[in-house]
Design a protein around this motif. Structure first.
Motif, PDB file in Angstrom:
ATOM      1  N   THR A 518       6.413  73.372 110.982  1.00  0.00           N
ATOM      2  CA  THR A 518       7.196  72.678 111.722  1.00  0.00           C
ATOM      3  C   THR A 518       6.787  72.065 113.215  1.00  0.00           C
ATOM      4  O   THR A 518       6.110  72.965 113.889  1.00  0.00           O
ATOM      5  N   PHE A 519       6.989  70.850 113.447  1.00  0.00           N
ATOM      6  CA  PHE A 519       6.389  70.162 114.569  1.00  0.00           C
ATOM      7  C   PHE A 519       7.606  69.616 115.338  1.00  0.00           C
ATOM      8  O   PHE A 519       8.299  69.022 114.654  1.00  0.00           O
ATOM      9  N   HIS A 520       7.533  70.023 116.751  1.00  0.00           N
ATOM     10  CA  HIS A 520       8.707  69.226 117.602  1.00  0.00           C
ATOM     11  C   HIS A 520       8.097  68.409 118.654  1.00  0.00           C
ATOM     12  O   HIS A 520       7.040  68.493 118.940  1.00  0.00           O
ATOM     13  N   PRO A 521       8.981  67.188 118.903  1.00  0.00           N
ATOM     14  CA  PRO A 521       8.362  66.253 119.646  1.00  0.00           C
ATOM     15  C   PRO A 521       8.027  66.696 121.190  1.00  0.00           C
ATOM     16  O   PRO A 521       8.948  67.454 121.784  1.00  0.00           O
ATOM     17  N   VAL A 522       7.031  66.570 121.607  1.00  0.00           N
ATOM     18  CA  VAL A 522       6.803  66.430 123.313  1.00  0.00           C
ATOM     19  C   VAL A 522       6.760  65.335 123.794  1.00  0.00           C
ATOM     20  O   VAL A 522       7.380  64.834 124.955  1.00  0.00           O
ATOM     21  N   PHE A 523       6.295  64.162 123.083  1.00  0.00           N
ATOM     22  CA  PHE A 523       6.488  62.886 123.580  1.00  0.00           C
ATOM     23  C   PHE A 523       6.542  62.018 122.294  1.00  0.00           C
ATOM     24  O   PHE A 523       5.488  61.886 121.797  1.00  0.00           O
ATOM     25  N   VAL A 524       7.539  60.873 122.444  1.00  0.00           N
ATOM     26  CA  VAL A 524       7.575  60.002 121.216  1.00  0.00           C
ATOM     27  C   VAL A 524       7.698  58.559 121.856  1.00  0.00           C
ATOM     28  O   VAL A 524       8.656  58.340 122.947  1.00  0.00           O
ATOM     29  N   PRO A 525       6.830  57.781 121.770  1.00  0.00           N
ATOM     30  CA  PRO A 525       6.785  56.428 122.483  1.00  0.00           C
ATOM     31  C   PRO A 525       8.242  55.511 121.939  1.00  0.00           C
ATOM     32  O   PRO A 525       8.873  55.751 120.898  1.00  0.00           O
ATOM     33  N   THR A 526       9.024  55.112 123.029  1.00  0.00           N
ATOM     34  CA  THR A 526      10.119  54.400 122.725  1.00  0.00           C
ATOM     35  C   THR A 526      10.055  53.149 122.016  1.00  0.00           C
ATOM     36  O   THR A 526       8.884  52.553 121.524  1.00  0.00           O
ATOM     37  N   GLY A 527      11.218  52.554 121.322  1.00  0.00           N
ATOM     38  CA  GLY A 527      10.767  51.486 120.447  1.00  0.00           C
ATOM     39  C   GLY A 527      10.781  51.946 118.805  1.00  0.00           C
ATOM     40  O   GLY A 527      10.760  53.087 118.680  1.00  0.00           O
ATOM     41  N   THR A 528      10.908  50.996 118.075  1.00  0.00           N
ATOM     42  CA  THR A 528      10.713  51.594 116.756  1.00  0.00           C
ATOM     43  C   THR A 528       9.388  50.917 115.966  1.00  0.00           C
ATOM     44  O   THR A 528       8.522  50.359 116.531  1.00  0.00           O
TER      45      THR A 528
END
Length: 723
Positions: A518-528
């Protein structure tokens, strides 16, 4: 003369007698007792006052558990431990030595085999025995003494007796095969050609006799591998006696290391199609020795390791050369020695333990939940003490092996503080870094495993012996690329939500399946993210390529996460791996925290997250999909869209120059411009791999552009840097 009288004539010839004498001399040399070497550690005055028998540093860090040792991506998940039954009349040690003696008896009476042996000089005196001066201070010192007594006599003996093969006895070369990383040992006896993965290995330990005996006894009585977790980079296990997670004791660190050495070699044997090989691993000090052997079993299509441990033997008068000779020839593809059937057969492994038979106690689950809810990593990622695979509550502790928990956490905080200060210093530096000469450039890095397959790429000098030399070759792979879209449609929202929430990863790149991680987010870019419907991320684990494994220890709140199947391995190094997913059209880079490779991955994250603030970044970079942290291991994942390698970047020189110009306009130099770091996507050519990118002034950017133009004009494959 008739053929029936030929053997008689041959046996009476001077050449035949010379060959028999040669074999006899080799046998005597190999069978000569090897001197017992005593551990005499150098202690500080404080350690002597406290009556310690070994240095504190060695007791605390003799064996480190690397998270990869516990997984099934390169080897097998460690499951059970059993004692080898040696009550049948002869010990395993005697059985192995008798195998060697039987070999020489057979060879001495086989005229045809003797006739094909080369006549060479073999002039090695037996090692001197019984001298009290044979001592060592640490593992490196022991390794050097053994190398002097083992290497040349054994190399020449194998070269003569196995005509046409060149053998080497040296430090384990830590070879990889078919992108499979193999856990290294200390001394290896191997063939110097494409079969160099064959032969025997020895694992050395610097311990006083009493300590080594205690460690061995605890391992033999353990029955199974307890649950191992990581808090940061610190391995821990569940102590049911005290009802809490404890620092992993020394016996557990050692047995995990042994399991990883064996399991990765067994998996490599399958890759190399070595039929029925036997691996007997001697684990030894200079005075005591025991053997470890193993086999791989499958449960729910996941590979697990059953480990077997022999009794412990005194090395007084032990013919160590003959022993290494035997274990090396048991593990070859051409004319191997027949293994002792009473020790190397299916019935030799009797453990009935299965993954489903082991349960993590409720108290451990509650303690884990409290720890998980009470701490968080930088950037918002939860820092779990996530259980890993084999769940058990048994507590076995060796003396002096468990460190004080408070001191451990204090040390972790100090390390984090120092790391933060260093990062802040580098951030405030700004501008171009001063050149340090060609020796520190990317093209001058040394050492390391080249698993890229095509021999291109370059290591980094700062990696030293860890080496990532040539690790970037064949960088990205497969299928139409993901691209950032305008943000409408159900598929877009589903994909973006799945990446935002995290995901589970299953690796199938080698033909077998690993347990979900399992990986949890540290940073995900905004937008789709716009993605073709054929490549949509599944909305639930059941929609993924594999069902969730019942043996994996995954938190209940992870059940909603998508499962991503990584079916292509692009780069494989000891602490750094790059995979691609054909179904999802993404590339995932994985690096363990605290390793130099992770520093480069963190730099790439930082650069990407600065560049994606501008919509212009999509005109020269593959889309950046986020940075994640594993809840099972202390490692990071950086995810980008995939692209197809460009076969000849010279044909696209103008387009490549335009891409780099756009990057320069954002104030960055790439730092690793090469044909391997330009890929083709559905939107056109794009740059990848920003691990060495940095903010730079005009002079530095102009230098990189001038070098790029020169390389493209001259037909080169990469820019060589001087910083």
């Amino acid at each position: 003369m008739s053929s029936s009288s030929s053997p008689l004539s041959r046996s009476g010839s001077p050449r035949y007698q010379e060959q028999r004498d040669l074999v006899k001399h080799i046998r005597n040399t190999l069978e000569a007792p090897f001197p017992r070497i005593t551990y005499t550690p150098v202690l500080t005055a404080s350690e002597r006052r406290h009556h310690l028998s070994e240095p504190r540093a060695e007791l605390a860090s003799e064996h480190d558990i690397h998270p990869g040792d516990l997984g099934a991506d390169s080897g097998a998940v460690p499951l059970s431990i059993e004692a080898i039954d040696e009550t049948g009349g002869r010990t395993l040690l005697h059985a192995l030595l008798e195998t060697g003696r039987d070999y020489f008896d057979s060879l001495s009476n086989d005229e045809d085999r003797l006739a094909h042996l080369p006549l060479q000089k073999y002039e090695y005196a037996p090692p001197r025995a019984g001298a009290s001066k044979y001592k060592y201070e640490d593992e490196l010192n022991l390794e050097k003494q053994l190398d002097r007594g083992l290497a040349e006599p054994l190399e020449d003996a194998l070269g003569i007796l196995r005509s046409g093969e060149i053998w080497k006895v040296a430090r384990d070369p830590h070879r990889t095969a078919s992108s499979l990383v193999v856990t290294h040992s200390d001394i290896a006896c191997f063939v110097q050609n494409e079969r160099r993965h064959e032969g025997g290995v020895i694992e050395l330990k610097a311990m006083v006799d009493d300590h080594f005996r205690v460690i061995h006894a605890v391992i033999r009585s353990a029955l199974y591998f307890p649950t191992i977790t990581f808090k940061g980079q610190t391995p821990r296990y569940w102590d049911s006696d005290d009802g809490k997670w404890q620092a992993a004791p020394e016996w557990l660190k050692l047995v995990v290391q042994i399991a990883s050495i064996l399991s990765t070699r067994l998996r490599r044997n399958e890759i190399e199609e070595l039929k029925n090989p036997v691996i007997a691993l001697p684990v030894m000090t200079g005075s005591l020795l025991f053997f470890a052997t193993a086999k791989i079993v499958k449960f729910d299509n996941v590979r697990y390791l059953q480990l077997a441990i022999s009794d412990i033997y005194d090395m007084q008068s032990l013919p160590l050369r003959l022993l290494l000779f035997v274990i090396s020839l048991l593990h070859v593809s051409v004319n191997p020695l027949p293994p002792p059937s009473d020790y190397f057969s299916e019935r030799a492994f009797k453990s009935t333990i299965t993954p489903d038979s082991l349960q993590l106690p409720p108290a451990a689950q509650e303690a884990k939940a409290r720890s998980s809810s009470g701490s968080s990593a930088a950037g918002g990622a939860t820092e779990n003490e996530g259980e890993r695979v084999v769940e058990g509550g048994r507590s076995i502790r060796s003396r002096g092996a468990v460190e004080e928990e408070g001191a451990e956490e204090e040390e972790e905080e100090e390390e984090k503080k120092e790391a933060g200060q260093e990062e802040e210093r580098l951030d405030n530096e700004g501008g171009p870094r001063p050149p340090s000469g060609p020796s520190s450039g990317p093209g001058s890095g040394g050492g390391g495993s080249d698993t890229s397959g095509d021999g291109t790429g370059a290591g980094r000098a700062s990696y030293g012996e860890r080496g990532l030399a040539k690790r970037r070759a064949a960088s990205q792979g497969g299928g139409p690329s993901l691209k950032r879209g305008k943000g409408a449609g159900g598929a877009d929202k589903q994909t973006n939500a799945a990446l935002t929430d995290g995901f589970q990863v299953v690796v199938t790149a080698w033909g077998w399946k690993t347990l979900p991680e399992t990986f949890h987010p540290v940073f995900v870019p905004t937008g789709t993210i716009d993605i073709n419907s054929s490549s949509s991320l599944p909305s639930s684990p059941s929609a993924g390529p594999f069902p969730r494994s019942t043996t994996a220890s995954i938190a209940s709140d992870d059940s909603r996460l998508s499962q991503i199947c990584l079916d292509k391995v692009l780069v494989m190094a000891e602490h750094y791996r790059v995979f691609a997913s054909s179904a999802f059209d993404i590339v995932m880079k994985l690096a363990y925290e605290g390793e130099p490779e992770a520093d480069e991955l963190l730099n790439e994250k930082k650069v990407y997250e600065d560049l994606v603030k501008s919509s212009a970044s999509t005109s020269f970079l593959v889309p950046y999909l986020g940075f994640y942290r594993s809840t099972s291991y202390p490692r990071y994942a950086l995810v980008t869209a995939a692209g197809q390698p460009v076969k000849d970047w010279h044909e696209h020189a103008d387009a490549v120059i335009a891409l780099v110009a756009r990057l320069h306009a954002c104030g960055y130099v790439h730092g690793d411009l090469a044909s391997r770091n330009v890929v083709n996507t559905s939107a056109g050519l794009r740059l990848i791999d920003l691990g060495r990118a940095q903010k730079a002034g005009r002079q530095m950017r102009e230098w990189e552009m001038a070098e790029l133009r020169a390389v493209l004009a001259e037909g080169g494959s990469e820019v060589h840097y001087e910083w």
